[in-house]
Write an enzyme that holds these catalytic residues in place. Structure first.
Site, PDB file in Angstrom:
ATOM      1  N   SER A 283      87.086  72.800 -56.177  1.00  0.00           N
ATOM      2  CA  SER A 283      85.770  73.504 -57.675  1.00  0.00           C
ATOM      3  C   SER A 283      84.911  72.556 -57.670  1.00  0.00           C
ATOM      4  O   SER A 283      84.611  71.500 -57.527  1.00  0.00           O
ATOM      5  CB  SER A 283      87.179  73.543 -59.341  1.00  0.00           C
ATOM      6  OG  SER A 283      85.786  73.732 -59.667  1.00  0.00           O
TER       7      SER A 283
ATOM      8  N   HIS B 144      86.384  76.645 -54.455  1.00  0.00           N
ATOM      9  CA  HIS B 144      86.641  77.938 -55.622  1.00  0.00           C
ATOM     10  C   HIS B 144      85.617  77.532 -57.034  1.00  0.00           C
ATOM     11  O   HIS B 144      84.662  76.763 -57.066  1.00  0.00           O
ATOM     12  CB  HIS B 144      87.506  77.048 -56.535  1.00  0.00           C
ATOM     13  CG  HIS B 144      88.512  77.550 -57.622  1.00  0.00           C
ATOM     14  ND1 HIS B 144      89.332  78.778 -57.369  1.00  0.00           N
ATOM     15  CD2 HIS B 144      88.628  77.021 -58.243  1.00  0.00           C
ATOM     16  CE1 HIS B 144      90.025  79.292 -58.600  1.00  0.00           C
ATOM     17  NE2 HIS B 144      88.976  78.278 -59.391  1.00  0.00           N
TER      18      HIS B 144
ATOM     19  N   ASP C 174      84.132  78.314 -60.565  1.00  0.00           N
ATOM     20  CA  ASP C 174      84.626  78.298 -61.715  1.00  0.00           C
ATOM     21  C   ASP C 174      83.013  79.023 -62.311  1.00  0.00           C
ATOM     22  O   ASP C 174      82.599  78.733 -63.119  1.00  0.00           O
ATOM     23  CB  ASP C 174      85.414  77.430 -62.433  1.00  0.00           C
ATOM     24  CG  ASP C 174      86.596  76.782 -61.658  1.00  0.00           C
ATOM     25  OD1 ASP C 174      87.534  77.925 -61.964  1.00  0.00           O
ATOM     26  OD2 ASP C 174      86.578  75.734 -61.250  1.00  0.00           O
TER      27      ASP C 174
ATOM     28  N   MET D 134      82.078  80.781 -65.779  1.00  0.00           N
ATOM     29  CA  MET D 134      83.029  80.985 -67.473  1.00  0.00           C
ATOM     30  C   MET D 134      81.670  81.030 -68.285  1.00  0.00           C
ATOM     31  O   MET D 134      79.911  80.969 -67.448  1.00  0.00           O
ATOM     32  CB  MET D 134      82.415  78.742 -67.856  1.00  0.00           C
ATOM     33  CG  MET D 134      83.957  78.468 -67.013  1.00  0.00           C
ATOM     34  SD  MET D 134      84.693  77.022 -67.954  1.00  0.00           S
ATOM     35  CE  MET D 134      85.161  76.588 -66.547  1.00  0.00           C
TER      36      MET D 134
ATOM     37  N   HIS E  88      86.054  82.740 -59.375  1.00  0.00           N
ATOM     38  CA  HIS E  88      87.651  82.376 -60.296  1.00  0.00           C
ATOM     39  C   HIS E  88      86.617  83.251 -61.722  1.00  0.00           C
ATOM     40  O   HIS E  88      85.748  81.836 -61.977  1.00  0.00           O
ATOM     41  CB  HIS E  88      88.288  80.891 -61.135  1.00  0.00           C
ATOM     42  CG  HIS E  88      88.793  81.210 -62.173  1.00  0.00           C
ATOM     43  ND1 HIS E  88      89.777  80.147 -62.842  1.00  0.00           N
ATOM     44  CD2 HIS E  88      89.528  82.476 -62.496  1.00  0.00           C
ATOM     45  CE1 HIS E  88      90.144  80.652 -63.905  1.00  0.00           C
ATOM     46  NE2 HIS E  88      90.569  81.632 -63.523  1.00  0.00           N
TER      47      HIS E  88
ATOM     48  N   MET F  41      85.698  83.944 -65.239  1.00  0.00           N
ATOM     49  CA  MET F  41      86.673  83.501 -66.616  1.00  0.00           C
ATOM     50  C   MET F  41      85.471  84.008 -67.052  1.00  0.00           C
ATOM     51  O   MET F  41      84.829  83.268 -68.558  1.00  0.00           O
ATOM     52  CB  MET F  41      87.085  81.935 -66.951  1.00  0.00           C
ATOM     53  CG  MET F  41      87.901  80.918 -66.488  1.00  0.00           C
ATOM     54  SD  MET F  41      87.932  79.382 -66.420  1.00  0.00           S
ATOM     55  CE  MET F  41      87.078  78.818 -64.558  1.00  0.00           C
TER      56      MET F  41
ATOM     57  N   MET G 144      96.863  79.144 -64.486  1.00  0.00           N
ATOM     58  CA  MET G 144      96.143  78.013 -65.406  1.00  0.00           C
ATOM     59  C   MET G 144      96.850  77.098 -65.867  1.00  0.00           C
ATOM     60  O   MET G 144      97.699  77.227 -66.322  1.00  0.00           O
ATOM     61  CB  MET G 144      95.383  78.473 -66.258  1.00  0.00           C
ATOM     62  CG  MET G 144      94.384  79.635 -65.833  1.00  0.00           C
ATOM     63  SD  MET G 144      93.388  78.579 -64.885  1.00  0.00           S
ATOM     64  CE  MET G 144      91.976  77.587 -65.888  1.00  0.00           C
TER      65      MET G 144
ATOM     66  N   ASP H 263      95.775  76.485 -61.028  1.00  0.00           N
ATOM     67  CA  ASP H 263      94.199  75.656 -61.704  1.00  0.00           C
ATOM     68  C   ASP H 263      94.010  75.108 -62.490  1.00  0.00           C
ATOM     69  O   ASP H 263      94.893  75.846 -63.653  1.00  0.00           O
ATOM     70  CB  ASP H 263      93.209  77.000 -61.642  1.00  0.00           C
ATOM     71  CG  ASP H 263      91.881  76.856 -61.788  1.00  0.00           C
ATOM     72  OD1 ASP H 263      91.249  75.437 -61.984  1.00  0.00           O
ATOM     73  OD2 ASP H 263      90.586  77.751 -62.393  1.00  0.00           O
TER      74      ASP H 263
END
Length: 227
Positions: free
Chosen positions: A12, A37, A39, A41, A70, A72, A141, A177
């Site tokens: 990540s 990866h 992330d 957010m 990913h 979120m 998660m 994750d």
């Protein structure tokens, strides 16, 4: 992007040097990373703000393999096309992020990306049972989403076992994750996971100018997971 159940390590970039993302992506791949990866957010669905489509587009030329994005965020649907256009190979949305996850998964596939669905620690495996025929990946998660460096939540291992039984012979990855390292990797791998996201456990001790520790960390996680 072909399918197999061999262990894949997906560092990540949340734990990378933000000033050197392109070089960091190239370095982790050179040191043995299978996927990269990202992330994403939004400060709303999770209590942190990270990257957007522009960052994904900027790092895409530096990634030879799979860019695993990913999301979120909530809402998700208005941003799917932008992340697909930025080069995401896999786009994962949370089942908790909106009322129409089925429509979201349709939109991801319609945009040309592989579709993933993520479950928070408090969300049961059964929540995705009716979605399995339209996903390419289920992300479990094993920390509460929002920040890196959290402790692994061991109760999620049983969820992985349940998902693996549900999935059967479908070509669906199970991704983990949160809190993945050489200690927790064998637990989730034995339960049926094949994609392991690791942030601090990969980037710890290394840098763009000294990437060898990245490789050592990746190999340690992989070796632990395949025992």
């Amino acid at each position: 992007m072909s399918f197999d159940r061999t262990i894949k390590i997906a560092p990540s970039i949340l734990s990378a040097d933000f000033a050197n993302f392109g070089a960091e992506c190239a370095a982790i791949e050179a040191q043995g990373a299978d996927w990269v990866h990202v992330d994403v957010m939004d400060g709303h669905f999770v209590p942190n703000i990270t990257f957007g489509p522009a960052t994904c587009a900027a790092i895409r030329p530096h990634i030879k393999g799979v860019m695993d994005v990913h999301l979120m965020i909530a809402p998700v649907d208005p941003y799917i096309e932008a992340f697909a256009n930025a080069g995401a190979d896999v786009i994962t949305a949370h089942v908790e992020a909106g009322p129409h996850i089925h429509r979201t998964l349709q939109a991801i596939r319609g945009a040309g990306a592989k579709a993933g669905v993520a479950l928070n620690p408090g969300t049961p495996a059964s929540s995705v049972e009716t979605l399995l025929d339209m996903v390419d990946l289920v992300c479990v998660m094993t920390v509460n989403p929002g920040f890196g460096g959290q402790k692994f939540i061991h109760s999620q291992v049983e969820k992985v076992r349940q998902l693996r039984a549900m999935i059967g012979d479908r070509p669906i990855h199970i991704e983990i994750d949160g809190g993945v390292d050489a200690t927790t990797a064998p637990l989730v791998a034995a339960a049926g996971a094949d994609v392991l996201v690791a942030g601090s456990a990969v980037f710890r001790g290394g840098s763009v100018s000294n990437p060898a520790p990245y490789g050592e960390n990746i190999r340690a996680i992989r070796a632990a997971a395949v025992v």
